[in-house]
Write a protein that holds these residues in place. Structure first.
Motif, short mmCIF file in Angstrom:
data_model
loop_
_atom_site.label_atom_id
_atom_site.label_comp_id
_atom_site.label_asym_id
_atom_site.label_seq_id
_atom_site.Cartn_x
_atom_site.Cartn_y
_atom_site.Cartn_z
N THR A 9 0.85 -1.18 0.00
CA THR A 9 0.00 0.00 0.00
C THR A 9 0.89 1.23 0.00
OG1 THR A 9 -1.76 -1.14 1.17
CG2 THR A 9 -1.76 1.27 1.27
N LEU A 68 -11.22 10.07 3.04
CA LEU A 68 -10.89 9.82 4.44
C LEU A 68 -10.13 10.97 5.09
CD1 LEU A 68 -9.57 6.13 4.13
CD2 LEU A 68 -11.85 6.89 4.83
N HIS A 71 -5.95 9.04 5.68
CA HIS A 71 -5.80 7.60 5.42
C HIS A 71 -6.31 6.72 6.55
CE1 HIS A 71 -3.60 8.45 1.78
NE2 HIS A 71 -2.72 9.18 2.46
N ARG A 72 -7.06 7.29 7.47
CA ARG A 72 -7.60 6.49 8.57
C ARG A 72 -8.91 5.86 8.13
NH1 ARG A 72 -7.63 10.72 13.09
NH2 ARG A 72 -6.12 12.00 12.04
N GLY A 73 -8.90 4.58 7.82
CA GLY A 73 -10.09 3.90 7.36
C GLY A 73 -10.61 2.89 8.34
N TYR A 74 -10.30 3.04 9.61
CA TYR A 74 -10.66 2.02 10.59
C TYR A 74 -11.99 2.27 11.28
CZ TYR A 74 -8.22 5.54 13.37
OH TYR A 74 -7.79 6.71 13.91
N GLY A 75 -12.71 3.33 10.95
CA GLY A 75 -14.01 3.58 11.56
C GLY A 75 -14.81 4.53 10.70
N THR A 78 -14.16 8.41 10.47
CA THR A 78 -13.05 8.99 9.70
C THR A 78 -13.42 9.22 8.24
OG1 THR A 78 -12.09 6.85 9.13
CG2 THR A 78 -11.38 7.86 11.21
N GLU A 151 -8.68 4.94 -2.27
CA GLU A 151 -9.25 5.99 -1.42
C GLU A 151 -8.52 7.29 -1.67
OE1 GLU A 151 -7.46 7.63 1.12
OE2 GLU A 151 -5.96 6.23 1.77
N SER A 153 -7.59 10.84 0.51
CA SER A 153 -7.58 11.39 1.87
C SER A 153 -7.26 12.87 1.86
CB SER A 153 -6.51 10.68 2.72
OG SER A 153 -6.97 9.43 3.14
#
Length: 155
Positions: A9, A68, A71-75, A78, A151, A153
């Protein structure tokens, strides 16, 4: 790239250059790839990375990829918005993105409109590449012959 190796990535960062902001629809048209080589380094040392424009797969962006926060795609908190349409124009990656109307996204949208938040970065996977070395300069170049952005960001 062999099937048993996960693609690396990567990210590219560039200034936001919205050619249009539609306040009523909460959309902006952004440049997510300038089509230029980028200096990188790996365990073998420095190299130039080139993203082959004919090799780009825009399916994930055009399927409604997220916009995003860094680059925070955990929730879901975001997620600032969604990509409505991505294309290649004059050798550059262009996208129309729509910002969420959620209250917590409003300050971000206002900062984009005001030119306070000025940078975007694209997250992408290189699926296949060609490595070459310039015989005169010795500069190594990795050309992504098949790659997929997934994505965009704000950074």
């Amino acid at each position: 790239m062999p099937d048993d190796i996960m693609p690396e990535t990567l990210f590219r960062r560039l200034p936001i250059e919205p050619t249009s902001i539609d306040v009523e629809n909460r959309t902006a048209r952004l440049i997510w790839s300038p089509g230029a080589a980028v200096q990188r380094a790996d365990y073998q040392g420095p190299y130039l990375e080139v993203l082959s424009i004919p090799g780009v797969d825009l399916n994930r962006l055009n399927a409604g990829a997220p916009v995003l926060n860094t680059h925070r795609g955990y929730g879901i908190e975001t997620i600032l918005g969604v990509v409505l349409k991505a294309a290649i124009e004059n050798g550059r990656g262009i996208a129309t993105v729509k910002f969420s109307a959620r209250a917590e996204v409003e300050p971000v949208w206002q900062d984009v409109r005001a030119g306070i938040i000025r940078n975007v970065s694209v997250g992408y996977n290189v699926l296949d590449q060609k490595v070459s070395i310039d015989p005169v300069t010795g500069i190594r170049t990795k050309t992504a012959t098949r790659w997929q952005p997934y994505e965009i960001s704000l950074v």
